[in-house]
Design an enzyme around this catalytic site. Structure first.
Site, mmCIF file in Angstrom:
data_model
loop_
_atom_site.group_PDB
_atom_site.id
_atom_site.type_symbol
_atom_site.label_atom_id
_atom_site.label_comp_id
_atom_site.label_asym_id
_atom_site.label_seq_id
_atom_site.Cartn_x
_atom_site.Cartn_y
_atom_site.Cartn_z
ATOM 1 N NE ARG A 41 35.533 -113.445 -7.107
ATOM 2 C CZ ARG A 41 34.709 -114.486 -7.075
ATOM 3 N NH1 ARG A 41 33.662 -114.534 -7.895
ATOM 4 N NH2 ARG A 41 34.898 -115.478 -6.229
ATOM 5 C CB ILE A 67 38.865 -117.396 -6.457
ATOM 6 C CG1 ILE A 67 38.794 -115.878 -6.263
ATOM 7 C CG2 ILE A 67 37.675 -117.893 -7.259
ATOM 8 C CD1 ILE A 67 38.882 -115.086 -7.592
ATOM 9 C CB SER A 68 37.638 -116.231 -0.830
ATOM 10 O OG SER A 68 38.688 -116.938 -0.232
ATOM 11 C CD GLN A 69 30.084 -116.285 -0.461
ATOM 12 O OE1 GLN A 69 30.335 -117.295 0.191
ATOM 13 N NE2 GLN A 69 28.982 -115.591 -0.307
#
Ligand code: SAH
Length: 217
Positions: A41, A67-69
């Site tokens: 990530r 950027i999503s969790q």
């Protein structure tokens, strides 16, 4: 080459901790947990945020997007129930992290992003790391992407006040759409197309996303 290899192998321990955390929060899909354990990530984020990359949090990317969790990524992916040979459309490529997860599950991933900078950057990140995507599309995905429809799965990674009808029409019978529905906060929603004009709808709790926008025509 060696640099890239070292970068991929960095933070293995942190990724495993993240997997543990996601399991404790209720993620059960083996393939999703596997993908989280493998995908670096930190390479989808700004270098300055590297040490936070395996926290279970959303972070800013370019163009005031996020950027999503990881939990959200894992949860949405799990709801999709995606299979290897199924065609999936992601709306809102953003960093490309969610796209990478999808690409480890399915060999027919399509993803669309409306910001050119994010489109270009995510495409480069994905290809340099070897994640295979059928098509990275630059454009407005509010109405889906008709020329490749129907899809077995559609994943919307931005919050939408309504469920755009055109998206539902691009699902195959048996197809699933996972979409956060609402304005300031959203209810995670899954619809399954059980017949030409029939959809089964389920809700899965509250989330917060950046908005799904519609380009002016
Ligand atoms: N999956 C991404 C989420 C990024 S945030 C990630 O985890 O990195 C949501 C993204 O949706 C943003 O990049 C935003 O630009 C994009 N977006 C919003 N409305 C869109 C639209 N109509 N078509 C395509 N992309 C859209």
């Amino acid at each position: 080459m060696l640099d890239k290899f070292l970068d991929l192998n960095k933070h293995v321990g942190r990724r495993n901790q993240l997997v543990k955390k996601l399991k404790s929060k209720g993620i059960t899909s083996d393939i999703v947990l596997y993908a989280i354990s493998k995908i670096p990530r930190h390479l989808f984020m700004d270098k300055a945020l590297e040490e936070y990359a395996y926290n279970d949090s959303a972070y800013p990317i370019d163009e005031e997007q996020t950027i999503s969790q990881p939990f959200t990524v894992a949860f949405q992916t799990q709801l999709l129930k995606l299979e290897k040979n199924e065609k999936v459309l992601e709306i809102g490529t953003g960093s490309g992290y969610q796209t990478a997860i999808l690409s480890l599950i399915s060999n027919k991933v399509y993803t669309i992003e409306r910001h050119h900078k994010l489109f270009k950057k995510s495409k480069k990140t994905l290809s340099s790391l070897g994640y295979r995507v059928k098509k990275n599309i630059f454009g407005d995905g509010y109405d889906g992407f008709l020329s490749e429809a129907p899809y077995n799965a559609i994943l919307v990674t931005a919050g939408s006040p309504i469920i755009p009808k055109k998206l539902l029409n691009q699902l195959s019978i048996g197809g699933r759409i996972v979409i956060p529905v609402g304005e300031k906060k959203q209810i995670m929603t899954r619809l399954i197309r059980t017949d030409e004009n029939k959809f089964e709808r389920e809700s899965f709790g509250e989330f917060r996303f950046v908005p799904l926008l519609k380009n002016k025509k």
